[in-house]
Write a protein that holds these residues in place. Structure first.
Motif, short mmCIF file in Angstrom:
data_model
loop_
_atom_site.label_atom_id
_atom_site.label_comp_id
_atom_site.label_asym_id
_atom_site.label_seq_id
_atom_site.Cartn_x
_atom_site.Cartn_y
_atom_site.Cartn_z
N LYS A 3 30.43 72.40 -56.01
CA LYS A 3 29.70 71.86 -57.24
C LYS A 3 30.64 70.91 -57.79
CE LYS A 3 27.77 73.24 -61.89
NZ LYS A 3 27.60 74.13 -62.74
N GLU A 4 31.89 71.09 -57.81
CA GLU A 4 32.71 70.05 -58.50
C GLU A 4 32.74 68.51 -57.60
OE1 GLU A 4 34.34 69.49 -61.26
OE2 GLU A 4 33.26 71.35 -61.69
N GLU A 5 32.78 68.80 -56.21
CA GLU A 5 32.77 67.97 -55.45
C GLU A 5 31.64 67.17 -55.74
OE1 GLU A 5 35.29 69.31 -51.51
OE2 GLU A 5 33.18 69.77 -51.90
N ALA A 6 30.35 67.72 -55.82
CA ALA A 6 29.14 67.00 -55.84
C ALA A 6 29.10 66.16 -57.37
CB ALA A 6 28.04 68.12 -56.28
N LYS A 7 29.90 66.77 -58.44
CA LYS A 7 29.93 65.86 -59.72
C LYS A 7 30.76 64.72 -59.44
CE LYS A 7 31.27 66.78 -64.39
NZ LYS A 7 31.41 67.82 -65.39
N ASP A 8 31.89 64.92 -58.59
CA ASP A 8 32.84 63.65 -58.18
C ASP A 8 31.88 62.48 -57.55
OD1 ASP A 8 34.86 64.68 -59.69
OD2 ASP A 8 35.70 65.74 -57.53
N ARG A 9 31.16 63.00 -56.68
CA ARG A 9 30.32 61.92 -55.80
C ARG A 9 29.27 61.28 -56.78
NH1 ARG A 9 29.00 63.38 -50.15
NH2 ARG A 9 31.22 63.94 -49.35
N ILE A 10 28.66 62.08 -57.78
CA ILE A 10 27.69 61.36 -58.37
C ILE A 10 28.39 60.56 -59.55
CG2 ILE A 10 26.13 61.77 -60.37
CD1 ILE A 10 24.91 64.32 -58.76
N LYS A 11 29.70 60.90 -59.92
CA LYS A 11 30.48 59.98 -60.94
C LYS A 11 30.91 58.81 -60.35
CE LYS A 11 34.76 59.96 -63.17
NZ LYS A 11 36.23 60.80 -63.65
N THR A 12 31.01 58.84 -58.88
CA THR A 12 31.35 57.65 -58.07
C THR A 12 29.95 56.82 -58.03
OG1 THR A 12 32.82 58.70 -56.78
CG2 THR A 12 31.88 56.54 -56.08
N LEU A 13 28.93 57.21 -58.02
CA LEU A 13 27.76 56.38 -57.77
C LEU A 13 27.46 55.73 -59.31
CD1 LEU A 13 25.21 58.94 -55.92
CD2 LEU A 13 26.22 56.84 -55.09
N ILE A 14 27.61 56.65 -60.27
CA ILE A 14 27.79 56.00 -61.94
C ILE A 14 28.39 54.87 -61.84
CG2 ILE A 14 27.99 56.36 -64.21
CD1 ILE A 14 27.06 59.46 -63.73
N GLU A 15 29.69 54.79 -61.36
CA GLU A 15 30.63 53.84 -61.58
C GLU A 15 30.05 52.64 -60.63
OE1 GLU A 15 34.06 55.59 -59.99
OE2 GLU A 15 34.34 56.73 -62.39
N LYS A 16 29.55 52.66 -59.55
CA LYS A 16 29.12 51.88 -58.60
C LYS A 16 27.94 50.87 -59.26
CE LYS A 16 27.05 51.20 -54.10
NZ LYS A 16 26.66 51.51 -52.85
N PHE A 17 26.97 51.71 -59.77
CA PHE A 17 26.00 51.22 -60.42
C PHE A 17 26.21 50.39 -62.01
CE2 PHE A 17 21.84 51.19 -63.19
CZ PHE A 17 21.16 50.60 -61.88
N SER A 18 27.04 50.93 -62.52
CA SER A 18 27.59 50.04 -63.59
C SER A 18 28.41 48.76 -63.42
CB SER A 18 28.41 51.17 -64.48
OG SER A 18 27.94 52.03 -64.96
N SER A 19 29.01 48.75 -62.20
CA SER A 19 29.86 47.55 -61.71
C SER A 19 29.07 46.39 -61.73
CB SER A 19 31.01 47.88 -60.61
OG SER A 19 30.05 48.00 -59.42
N GLN A 20 27.85 46.61 -61.10
CA GLN A 20 27.14 45.54 -60.56
C GLN A 20 25.49 45.68 -61.31
OE1 GLN A 20 27.32 43.47 -56.63
NE2 GLN A 20 28.61 45.51 -56.35
N ILE A 21 25.27 46.41 -62.52
CA ILE A 21 24.12 46.86 -63.04
C ILE A 21 23.07 45.57 -63.22
CG2 ILE A 21 24.78 46.24 -65.61
CD1 ILE A 21 23.08 48.68 -65.99
#
Length: 963
Positions: A3-21
């Protein structure tokens, strides 16, 4: 992934989306990129096998992309279908971030329509930036906004804050453990749901009314039977062709184009004739059907049916309607099952009217077997018998439902066989690949699998013809069963595969299954006519005799069917038409089997329910190694009228399993049901008992076993399925040191009226009126007259009983309808109603007051409920048969200690009777409290003495007290 690894993966996706929204939300960034960059990784993080790394066939993938669907006549599909073991759980519709999901209603309406047609509870729309969950239990309307039926909306910046919810609801691990179902239960009001099967039923009923009205009006030479046949055929053919259209087997809008001009029914009929050349299903057999060709039907009727079927009134108008590419065949069957409960009748003026069938009206409606019940029965019969076998070995296995209705059990069995064969061939395919065999030439040509991972049409036909059989008395039901099975056989077919069958093999895609699914009365053979021949053609059609050996000659040359499954009708024989002749036939051919070795009374023929006769018939249809499994009322376990059936089962079968389903399995029905599973072999005497606690699945990990020989010892051979083996030992011990109640008292019912409460008054209207007690007036050790009188004139009563019963100096009076024994003492000569058992002394040494204490004791309540109620949550009759066998502690009146205990009990009972009267008359609350405390103390003393008389150990007493 944790579950923690899943949370980290989704956090990375959020950061990626925010960087070039800004780029992601621009028109230059499309939906395909969104899926690849964000949506796929999002669900991978939640544990879903997005890329099919498990190498599953398309049917069994965890996530299927672009599920084939057409909406409103245009090619369209939900982008993802999320599945568990091949069963859809929810859809996801993907959009690019440039589209506002929060405001735009189109994506929401699309996904809701997909989910509604698939009968899913929820589905999702997401562009990663937004994540919206929708309730799919109602048909969407094009006027609704994006917020309608939305259960939850999450913006991507809140994914981490909402992560526990997202993971615990939508991760693969959670979904496998029913998280979606649990979420839906908490968020959706299912009382207001409008599932697709109920909407489709409304449409079917509308179409039947349209067609029946115009056909009766325009075709005055046709009889009722002809009109019912014609209406059913036309509806089935239209539905079949629309299904083919939505599955891309037929050209888009074929049916709709027929409504443009000319004689619309003749346009339609020409299409039917073309379909016959392609499908050969029997549905379009115009050699047998000589009625529908020349019908006159108003254009308006045909146009209304077809436009409603398409969900639109103009070709390009956007509506959200039926989507047969994803409506499961089983759901169509669910609607059809209800549809079959009504029939077209003709008035004297030859006008059509729709009315409920008599047998349906008497049964209280039509009840469709829930999917989980069908799956369980199929898995435990078909599944067990084919396990480990090759397709060639399975081809010899025959499966019959002798009351198939709309075909739900046969569909379930057919689907199970298709799944088994597909998995079997896939294992061979994988093995061939591992061995390096050229997949293009060797494996594909030798295995009946298409390139896209489905069974070939030839293989599906072979399985259907070899394995699946059904019979039903209703001609319409037979046609629906055939339609359902043929639509199932068409699943996975394409226009290309059908053309291949026609061109390369000169073979139409569907088989004729008229010899597999036949119409007839499973319970009555042609020997019915031995005593009488003067029936009208209409009566003969309704009786519909059926000779099993003639209809299935080859099967009975091999001694019978391998598997009998189904949900037989629950109709009392007294409610069957043609009265005495059929009842006499049942008596000679079924009840005679029951009465040979039991006490079943032959004059109670009308009280037997048809399901019991189907149990006997089902056993007769089995070969020597055959398996039977039915869902039937649990009254078969204990009701005395089924004593002969139970004895027949014990003598002729091995009862392998009984699953107690409690009540509420069928919608709006409180009756409790069981699954009965048996074989003809008698090797294993142990009966597995499953006490099922839930209504949506069957949990088997808490089953126990009872040796069936224990049932032989019970009164009326009752199946007391919740008695543990140690309790059987205890009860045997008790019986040996006791005297049966029938040796001490006679049991009589009270008076019975011709109609409910007829002749019962609230005042004394004449000298014949007697004070009357009803069952509800009786409590433990007390009764309270509620100013009811019965006019005791024997000829005015259905059963008056001998007046000496009521005029006895003393008697025990007991509630006759209930779950436990509730008994009082009467020395005031009350008359009693039929809801009361009257117990009169046989003038032995045993006082009625002693017997009263035993009957009201904790021990006897425990003994009675364990042996004779099977945990029923419903009221049941307290039968004389079972009362007679209650063990009353035997007293040695020469034994001083026993005599003292006996006298103490009588003294306590007399005290209790007096205290109960005081309690009824008490006005002060404190007085009531004190009397109740004294009564509680008295009851404790009584129970202790009674435990002592039965020689119960401390451990046995604790078991009773805890129960």
């Amino acid at each position: 992934m944790t579950k923690e690894e899943a949370k980290d993966r989704i956090k990375t996706l959020i950061e990626k989306f925010s960087s070039q929204i800004d780029f992601y939300k621009s028109s230059n960034y499309n939906e395909t990129q969104t899926r690849q960059d964000f949506i796929n990784p999002f669900f991978k993080a939640l544990g879903w096998d997005i890329d099919n790394r498990k190498q599953q066939l398309e049917t069994y993938r965890d996530v299927r992309h672009e599920d084939r669907i057409k909406v409103n006549g245009h090619s369209k599909a939900p982008d993802y279908s999320f599945n568990v073991e091949g069963k859809r759980i929810f859809f996801v519709e993907a959009k690019k971030p440039a589209i506002s999901i929060n405001d735009n209603p189109e994506p929401a309406l699309q996904v809701r329509n997909y989910g509604w047609n698939a009968k899913l509870n929820i589905s999702i729309v997401t562009d990663f930036e937004e994540f919206a969950i929708y309730d799919c239990t109602k048909k969407p309307k094009n006027v609704e906004n994006a917020n309608a039926k939305r259960l939850k909306y999450i913006y991507y910046t809140d994914y981490l804050k909402e992560f526990d919810f997202i993971y615990e609801t939508f991760s693969y691990e959670s979904v496998v453990n029913n998280s979606i179902e649990n979420y839906a239960k908490n968020k959706i009001n299912f009382k207001t749901a409008e599932p697709v099967d109920k909407e489709f039923l409304k449409s079917l009923e509308n179409w039947r009314e349209y067609l029946a009205t115009t056909i009766a009006l325009r075709n005055d030479k046709l009889e009722e039977e002809d009109i019912n046949f014609a209406v059913q055929q036309i509806i089935d053919r239209i539905v079949f062709l629309k299904v083919c259209e939505d599955r891309k087997i037929e050209n888009e809008n074929n049916l709709f184009k027929l409504t443009k001009s000319g004689n619309l029914y003749q346009n339609l009929f020409q299409y039917f004739q073309i379909a016959d050349q392609k499908y050969n299903s029997g549905l379009f057999n115009f050699k047998k059907d000589t009625i529908t060709k020349d019908l006159e039907i108003d254009n308006k009727v045909i146009r209304n049916i077809i436009t409603e079927l398409y969900g639109k009134s103009k070709e390009n108008e956007k509506e959200y309607g039926y989507n047969f590419a994803i409506i499961p065949v089983e759901i169509l069957g669910l609607a059809y099952e209800q549809f079959l409960g009504k029939v077209i009748r003709l008035t004297a003026a030859h006008h059509a009217k729709i009315e409920e069938k008599p047998e349906v009206r008497k049964a209280g409606g039509v009840y469709y077997t829930p999917e989980y019940i069908v799956e369980y029965i199929v898995k435990n019969t078909v599944g067990k018998l084919i396990e480990g076998k090759t397709p060639d070995e399975i081809s010899k296995i025959t499966i019959i439902d002798p009351s198939c209705g709309s075909g739900s059990f046969l569909l379930g069995a057919y689907q199970y066989l298709l799944d088994y064969h597909l998995k079997y061939y896939n294992r061979l395919r994988i093995r061939n690949i591992e061995l390096g065999i050229n997949i293009e030439h060797k494996a594909i040509h030798n295995l009946p699998i298409t390139p896209d991972g489905n069974l070939t049409s030839k293989e599906k036909k072979r399985i259907l013809l070899n394995n699946i059989y059904g019979v039903d008395i209703d001609t319409q039901a037979v046609e629906v069963t055939k339609l359902s099975l043929l639509l199932k056989a068409l699943e996975g077919e394409t226009e290309s595969s059908i053309q291949t069958s026609l061109q390369l093999f000169n073979e139409r895609v569907l088989p004729t299954i008229d010899n597999n699914i036949q119409c007839g009365n499973s319970l009555i053979a042609s020997d019915f006519y031995n005593k009488q021949l003067n029936f009208t053609p209409k009566e003969m059609r309704q009786i519909n005799v059926f000779d099993w050996n003639d209809a299935f000659q080859e099967i009975f040359q091999n001694r019978g069917f391998d598997i009998v499954i189904g949900n037989p009708p629950y109709v009392f024989t007294r409610d069957v038409d043609f009265g005495s002749s059929i009842k006499e036939y049942y008596k000679e051919n079924y009840l005679s089997l029951m009465t040979k070795s039991s006490n079943t009374r032959e004059n109670q023929t009308g009280k037997i329910n048809l399901f019991a006769l189907f149990v006997i018939r089902g056993i007769q249809l089995l070969n020597e190694n055959g398996h039977l499994s039915y869902i039937i009322p649990n009254t078969i376990l204990r009701t005395t009228i089924y004593e002969g059936v139970r004895k027949y089962l014990l003598d002729n079968t091995n009862i392998s399993k009984i699953v107690d389903l409690k009540s509420g399995v069928f919608e709006n029905v409180t009756a409790s049901t069981i699954i009965l599973q048996l074989t003809k072999t008698k090797e294993d005497l142990n009966v597995e008992i499953v006490d099922n606690p839930v209504k949506t699945q069957i949990i088997t990990d808490k089953s126990n076993f009872i040796n069936k020989n224990a049932f032989y010892k019970n009164p009326s051979y009752s199946f007391n399925i919740f008695v543990a083996n140690e309790e059987i030992v205890l009860f045997d011990k008790i019986r040996k040191q006791s005297i049966n109640l029938c040796e001490l008292v006679n049991v009589f019912n009270g008076v019975a009226t011709f109609k409910n409460m007829e002749g019962i008054y609230d005042e004394k209207i004449n000298v014949f009126c007697k004070k009357l007690l009803l069952g509800k007036d009786i409590g433990r050790y007390f009764h309270q007259w509620n100013n009811k009188y019965v006019e005791y004139i024997p000829k005015k009563l259905q059963r008056s009983r001998d007046e000496k019963i009521f005029l006895a100096d003393e008697k025990l009076i007991m509630q006759r309808i209930g779950g436990i024994l509730i008994t009082s003492y009467d020395n005031e000569q009350y008359y009693t109603f039929n809801s009361v058992n009257n117990l009169l002394s046989k003038q032995t040494n045993y006082s009625l007051k002693y017997i009263l204490a035993i009957l009201n004791s904790k021990f006897m309540i425990y003994y009675y409920t364990k042996n004779f109620t099977n945990k029923s949550s419903l009221t049941v009759n307290i039968s004389k048969t079972y009362l007679d066998k209650l063990p009353i502690a035997k007293i040695d009146f020469t034994n001083m200690e026993q005599k003292q205990d006996y006298d103490f009990i009588i003294e306590q009972v007399e005290t209790r009777l007096d205290l109960q009267k005081q309690l009824i008359n008490a006005k002060l609350e404190n007085t009531k409290i004190q009397i109740n405390r004294l009564l509680a103390h008295s009851e404790k003393q009584l129970n202790e003495k009674i435990y002592k008389l039965y020689s119960l150990t401390t451990e046995e007493i604790n078991t009773i007290e805890n129960a």
